[in-house]
Design a protein around this motif. Sequence first.
Motif, short mmCIF file in Angstrom:
data_model
loop_
_atom_site.label_atom_id
_atom_site.label_comp_id
_atom_site.label_asym_id
_atom_site.label_seq_id
_atom_site.Cartn_x
_atom_site.Cartn_y
_atom_site.Cartn_z
N GLU A 61 0.83 -1.21 0.00
CA GLU A 61 0.00 0.00 0.00
C GLU A 61 0.87 1.25 0.00
N GLU A 62 1.93 1.26 0.80
CA GLU A 62 2.82 2.41 0.84
C GLU A 62 3.59 2.57 -0.46
N ALA A 63 3.86 1.46 -1.14
CA ALA A 63 4.58 1.51 -2.41
C ALA A 63 3.66 1.82 -3.58
N GLY A 64 2.34 1.80 -3.35
CA GLY A 64 1.37 2.11 -4.40
C GLY A 64 1.15 0.96 -5.36
N VAL A 65 1.33 -0.26 -4.88
CA VAL A 65 1.18 -1.45 -5.71
C VAL A 65 0.02 -2.28 -5.16
N ALA A 66 -0.69 -2.96 -6.04
CA ALA A 66 -1.82 -3.80 -5.61
C ALA A 66 -1.31 -5.00 -4.82
N HIS A 67 -2.15 -5.44 -3.87
CA HIS A 67 -1.82 -6.64 -3.08
C HIS A 67 -1.92 -7.89 -3.93
N ILE A 68 -1.09 -8.84 -3.63
CA ILE A 68 -1.19 -10.17 -4.24
C ILE A 68 -2.24 -10.93 -3.43
N PRO A 69 -3.15 -11.66 -4.08
CA PRO A 69 -4.16 -12.39 -3.32
C PRO A 69 -3.53 -13.34 -2.30
N GLU A 94 8.95 -5.28 -1.10
CA GLU A 94 10.20 -5.86 -1.58
C GLU A 94 11.08 -6.17 -0.39
N PHE A 95 11.87 -7.22 -0.52
CA PHE A 95 12.83 -7.56 0.52
C PHE A 95 14.21 -7.55 -0.10
N ALA A 96 15.00 -6.55 0.25
CA ALA A 96 16.35 -6.42 -0.29
C ALA A 96 17.33 -7.08 0.67
N LEU A 97 17.62 -8.35 0.43
CA LEU A 97 18.46 -9.11 1.34
C LEU A 97 19.86 -8.51 1.47
#
Length: 87
Positions: free
Chosen positions: A30-38, A47-50
């Motif tokens: 939501e903060e990134a402005g992208v739709a949720h994956i079901p 995103e997870f930047a390891l």
Amino acid sequence: MRWTSALAIYILFWSFSVFLVLPFGVRTSEEAGVAHIPGQAESAPHEFALGRVLLRVTIVATTLFGLYYANYVYGWVTPDMVDMTKY
């Protein structure tokens, strides 16, 4: 201090630092402005930047271990200073 003891203590600092660093810089979908994956939790990171997390954890752990080792060598805080049983 033996190098094996120092390594073990550094690993402990590193593993504790993971829990200190993980919550910082995380953005949800939501903060990134992208739709949720079901089926995805609303609080899940977008995103997870390891690599970035590992770098941050290593910096924090190395700093904390450096302070610990400097205290071990120079004796800034000793057990006698924090012994609360004599009061």
